[in-house]
Design an enzyme around this catalytic site. Structure first.
Site, PDB file in Angstrom:
ATOM      1  CE  LYS A  53      -4.438  -1.363   0.369  1.00  0.00           C
ATOM      2  NZ  LYS A  53      -5.514  -0.899  -0.546  1.00  0.00           N
ATOM      3  CB  SER A  78      -9.258  -2.524   7.247  1.00  0.00           C
ATOM      4  OG  SER A  78      -8.332  -3.085   6.346  1.00  0.00           O
ATOM      5  CD  GLU A 204     -13.396 -12.012  -4.791  1.00  0.00           C
ATOM      6  OE1 GLU A 204     -13.410 -10.827  -4.402  1.00  0.00           O
ATOM      7  OE2 GLU A 204     -14.126 -12.415  -5.705  1.00  0.00           O
ATOM      8  N   GLY A 208     -15.973 -13.098   0.853  1.00  0.00           N
ATOM      9  CA  GLY A 208     -15.946 -11.816   0.152  1.00  0.00           C
ATOM     10  C   GLY A 208     -15.757 -11.991  -1.341  1.00  0.00           C
ATOM     11  CG  ASP A 210     -16.299  -7.884  -3.540  1.00  0.00           C
ATOM     12  OD1 ASP A 210     -15.698  -8.683  -2.782  1.00  0.00           O
ATOM     13  OD2 ASP A 210     -15.799  -6.805  -3.906  1.00  0.00           O
ATOM     14  CB  SER A 304      -0.625  -8.184  -0.746  1.00  0.00           C
ATOM     15  OG  SER A 304      -1.499  -8.859   0.133  1.00  0.00           O
TER      16      SER A 304
END
Length: 320
Positions: A53, A78, A204, A208, A210, A304
């Site tokens: 990130k 988060s 994922e 979750g 989506d 990650s």
């Protein structure tokens, strides 16, 4: 900016040079033998703030003008994007306020405050974090730096794939953990241009799904906020900008269970000697669990992040 291109990712790489870490690529003969492919693991758990990130946050914040820097930035996250914005803001010299769920991992809350940001908490299960963050940014006159739905953020994350392919050469597939989809969008933009014919595969948690639902439907789908150990992937719908990129470039989104994620964390600890947080281990989990059919000879996997506290790690993985 109306889209995302390889040029954007390369420009981000120039801005990040000497600021972000060029993270190592790990290999394991045990892993290769187990899955039947040559696997290259891009270890973003060794990035600044312990996750990929930082790349996107710094790329976005470093592009702000003098007036925007003076006014400061706001963000919602988060945990990992929160830490990334906090550190990037400190490096650039701009104040930061971060909206974080009240049940965010304590280590991530503490680290975000430790980098000098102000933290405002909310209930992730009953409150709309995006709306709250926009209100917070407007009230204080801050520039909002979203965790994924922002082209500069996506371009910064794409430097993960750019570095990996520059170092190891052509890959037949790249497995990427997916939350809001920014890491995947950036990586897919870079990888599909730098490694012809590469299969982009998102991963994922089962709770979750989506992105998997959205890709099948051809449009963004909304689910309940996922309850999963992979807190960094507890997103209810893909980003608007990220999905426009991913639906064109991503082959599939595979699902992994929390138990499979824990098994991948244990494998990484025992065999690779690295600590991964649940979200950081999900792409590796898909590989170890045999979720990828027709595995090519050379596979890249993004690890990650590694932001998990000792007690939480022990709780999940167990002690001998």
């Amino acid at each position: 900016m109306t889209g995302l291109s390889l040029t954007d990712v390369q420009a981000a790489a120039d801005r990040l040079a000497g600021v972000a870490h060029r993270t190592p690529v790990l290999t394991s003969r045990t892993l290769d033998e187990r899955v039947g492919a040559r696997v290259f693991l891009k270890a973003e758990n060794f990035q600044r703030i312990g996750a990929f990130k930082f790349r996107g946050a710094y790329n976005a914040i470093s592009r702000l003008g003098p007036e925007q820097r003076a006014a400061g930035v706001a963000a919602y996250s988060s945990g990992n994007h929160a830490q990334a914005v906090a550190l990037a803001a400190r490096l650039v010299g701009t104040p930061a306020v971060i909206l974080m769920p009240e049940d965010a991992p304590p280590t991530k809350l503490a680290a975000t405050r430790g980098y000098g940001a102000e933290v405002v908490t909310y209930d992730r299960y009953t409150q709309d974090r995006t709306a709250l963050a926009h209100e917070l940014a407007a009230e204080r006159g801050r520039t909002l730096i979203p965790p994924y739905d922002h082209y500069d953020v996506m371009a910064g994350q794409g430097t993960v794939a750019l570095e990996l392919i520059e170092e190891v050469g052509h890959l037949g597939a790249l497995l990427v953990p997916v939350g809001g989809g920014g890491l995947m969008a950036g990586c897919a933009t870079a990888a599909t241009m730098k490694s012809s014919g590469i299969r982009m595969i998102g991963v994922e948690p089962e709770a979750g799904d989506d992105h998997a639902r959205s890709l099948a439907a051809g449009e963004r789908q909304q689910i309940a906020v996922p309850r999963t150990i992979a807190d960094g992937q507890a997103v209810a719908t893909p980003g608007e900008l990220t999905f426009e990129v991913n639906r064109k470039l991503v082959e599939s989104f595979e699902l992994v269970s929390d138990a499979e994620i824990v098994a991948a964390m244990a494998f990484a600890f025992e065999r690779l000697k690295v600590v991964l947080e649940p979200s950081g281990a999900s792409a590796l989990a898909a590989l170890l669990a045999g979720r990828i059919h027709g595995l090519p000879e050379r596979v890249g996997v993004v690890l990650s992040g590694g932001n998990v506290g000792l007690e939480r790690f022990r709780e999940l993985v167990g002690t001998s």
